[in-house]
Write a protein that holds these residues in place. Structure first.
Motif, PDB file in Angstrom:
ATOM      1  N   VAL A 162      -2.027   0.930  -8.412  1.00 29.92           N
ATOM      2  CA  VAL A 162      -0.791   1.709  -8.407  1.00 29.92           C
ATOM      3  C   VAL A 162      -1.097   3.133  -8.884  1.00 29.92           C
ATOM      4  N   GLY A 163      -0.590   4.111  -8.150  1.00 28.17           N
ATOM      5  CA  GLY A 163      -0.835   5.512  -8.472  1.00 28.17           C
ATOM      6  C   GLY A 163      -1.904   6.156  -7.622  1.00 28.17           C
ATOM      7  N   ASP A 164      -2.687   5.346  -6.924  1.00 27.16           N
ATOM      8  CA  ASP A 164      -3.722   5.884  -6.052  1.00 27.16           C
ATOM      9  C   ASP A 164      -3.109   6.424  -4.762  1.00 27.16           C
ATOM     10  N   ALA A 165      -3.809   7.375  -4.167  1.00 25.88           N
ATOM     11  CA  ALA A 165      -3.365   7.956  -2.901  1.00 25.88           C
ATOM     12  C   ALA A 165      -4.017   7.231  -1.734  1.00 25.88           C
ATOM     13  N   THR A 166      -3.308   7.189  -0.624  1.00 23.88           N
ATOM     14  CA  THR A 166      -3.856   6.636   0.609  1.00 23.88           C
ATOM     15  C   THR A 166      -3.203   7.351   1.779  1.00 23.88           C
ATOM     16  N   SER A 167      -3.765   7.170   2.960  1.00 26.36           N
ATOM     17  CA  SER A 167      -3.159   7.766   4.154  1.00 26.36           C
ATOM     18  C   SER A 167      -3.403   6.854   5.339  1.00 26.36           C
ATOM     19  N   VAL A 168      -2.507   6.934   6.309  1.00 22.80           N
ATOM     20  CA  VAL A 168      -2.597   6.077   7.490  1.00 22.80           C
ATOM     21  C   VAL A 168      -2.099   6.864   8.694  1.00 22.80           C
ATOM     22  N   GLU A 169      -2.789   6.689   9.820  1.00 22.85           N
ATOM     23  CA  GLU A 169      -2.370   7.326  11.063  1.00 22.85           C
ATOM     24  C   GLU A 169      -1.413   6.386  11.810  1.00 22.85           C
ATOM     25  N   VAL A 170      -0.242   6.886  12.112  1.00 19.56           N
ATOM     26  CA  VAL A 170       0.759   6.111  12.843  1.00 19.56           C
ATOM     27  C   VAL A 170       1.090   6.865  14.131  1.00 19.56           C
ATOM     28  N   PRO A 171       0.623   6.386  15.276  1.00 16.28           N
ATOM     29  CA  PRO A 171       0.937   7.060  16.536  1.00 16.28           C
ATOM     30  C   PRO A 171       2.438   7.263  16.701  1.00 16.28           C
ATOM     31  N   GLY A 172       2.811   8.462  17.090  1.00 13.53           N
ATOM     32  CA  GLY A 172       4.221   8.792  17.220  1.00 13.53           C
ATOM     33  C   GLY A 172       4.811   9.398  15.972  1.00 13.53           C
ATOM     34  N   ILE A 173       4.101   9.271  14.839  1.00 11.67           N
ATOM     35  CA  ILE A 173       4.546   9.865  13.581  1.00 11.67           C
ATOM     36  C   ILE A 173       3.509  10.855  13.066  1.00 11.67           C
ATOM     37  N   GLY A 174       2.229  10.461  13.099  1.00 12.43           N
ATOM     38  CA  GLY A 174       1.156  11.319  12.608  1.00 12.43           C
ATOM     39  C   GLY A 174       0.534  10.745  11.355  1.00 12.43           C
ATOM     40  N   THR A 175      -0.081  11.605  10.570  1.00  3.88           N
ATOM     41  CA  THR A 175      -0.716  11.178   9.327  1.00  3.88           C
ATOM     42  C   THR A 175       0.335  11.006   8.243  1.00  3.88           C
ATOM     43  N   VAL A 176       0.363   9.823   7.649  1.00  2.00           N
ATOM     44  CA  VAL A 176       1.295   9.530   6.564  1.00  2.00           C
ATOM     45  C   VAL A 176       0.501   9.499   5.261  1.00  2.00           C
ATOM     46  N   ASP A 177       0.728  10.480   4.406  1.00  2.27           N
ATOM     47  CA  ASP A 177       0.082  10.547   3.095  1.00  2.27           C
ATOM     48  C   ASP A 177       1.020   9.936   2.066  1.00  2.27           C
ATOM     49  N   ALA A 178       0.486   9.027   1.254  1.00  5.48           N
ATOM     50  CA  ALA A 178       1.362   8.286   0.348  1.00  5.48           C
ATOM     51  C   ALA A 178       0.662   7.955  -0.965  1.00  5.48           C
ATOM     52  N   ILE A 179       1.474   7.585  -1.932  1.00  2.00           N
ATOM     53  CA  ILE A 179       1.021   7.046  -3.213  1.00  2.00           C
ATOM     54  C   ILE A 179       1.366   5.562  -3.251  1.00  2.00           C
TER      55      ILE A 179
END
Length: 238
Positions: A162-179
């Motif tokens: 918990v608290g770490d950063a991650t990111s995921v590519e979602v076609p139709g949305i783009g890069t999602v940067d999240a905690i």
């Protein structure tokens, strides 16, 4: 044979009783799922037979009754703790008709995740307009290994906390940067600047891996977001 159950929780939520009351009564789409209740604009009690107690901002009880002794009751009591936090006492009681142990286990674990999401909503997004979107995983996501597959797709490893950063590519949305705001064997919660992204490992309870997201960006397109996340989830488990 049906059997009664009861789930009790007491959690500290960052927010005022008024903010929490709004969240549990009128703004459930921001952290759980949309409520079937139509709350009047003046905040008065909805004209609904399932409202057992309506005492803003302290107590809300929803009681649903059915044939053959079936019932499903939800009760919240909110008490200020200090100027910035409050205690929420929650009780969910009802009847499971079959597979009691598995249903109770699933409901209990979902409760913890939903109440955590309540806290995230009140802390970061209270009162903001929300677009709720959901997607169900394909049958292949019902396997015992499905959550491991999901974690890999989300860029989450065994060392992620918990608290770490991650990111995921979602076609139709783009890069999602999240905690990462929640993670265990059954659920994953990601928080972005304008969303709470929730993933449910219901494969552990006889279902599939599903997603339900709460989007707070102005003008969020629920239809296109649903299509994008459904396609992403289908692709993860293809």
């Amino acid at each position: 044979m049906s059997e009664k159950f009861e789930i009790r929780r007491e959690v500290v939520v960052p927010g005022t009783p008024e903010q929490i009351w709004a969240a549990i009564s009128a703004e459930t789409a921001g952290w759980m799922f949309p409520s079937p209740l139509e709350i009047p604009a003046d905040g008065s009690s909805p004209d609904s037979p399932i409202i057992a107690t309506w005492e803003p901002p302290r107590e809300l009880a929803i009681h649903m009754q059915g044939p053959d002794g079936w019932f499903n009751n939800l009760e919240y009591v909110v008490e200020a703790r200090d100027e910035s936090t409050a205690v929420v006492r929650y009780v969910h009681a009802g009847v499971f008709a079959e597979d009691w142990d598995n249903q109770y286990d699933g409901a209990s674990k979902h409760t913890d995740f939903y109440l955590h999401s309540l806290g995230q909503y009140v802390r970061y997004f209270a009162g903001k307009p929300v677009t709720y979107v959901s997607a169900e995983g394909p049958e292949s996501s019902s396997s015992p290994q499905a959550m491991g597959t999901l974690r890999s797709a989300l860029g989450i490893t065994s060392g992620t906390a918990v608290g770490d950063a991650t990111s995921v590519e979602v076609p139709g949305i783009g890069t999602v940067d999240a905690i990462v705001d929640y993670i265990n064997d059954w659920f994953i919660g990601l928080r972005t600047e304008d969303a709470l992204l929730r993933f449910y490992g219901r494969n552990a309870f006889g279902g599939t891996v599903d997603a339900a997201h709460h989007l707070f960006a102005e003008g969020a397109d629920g239809g296109s977001a649903t299509t994008a996340w459904q396609a992403w989830l289908d692709g993860v488990f293809a």
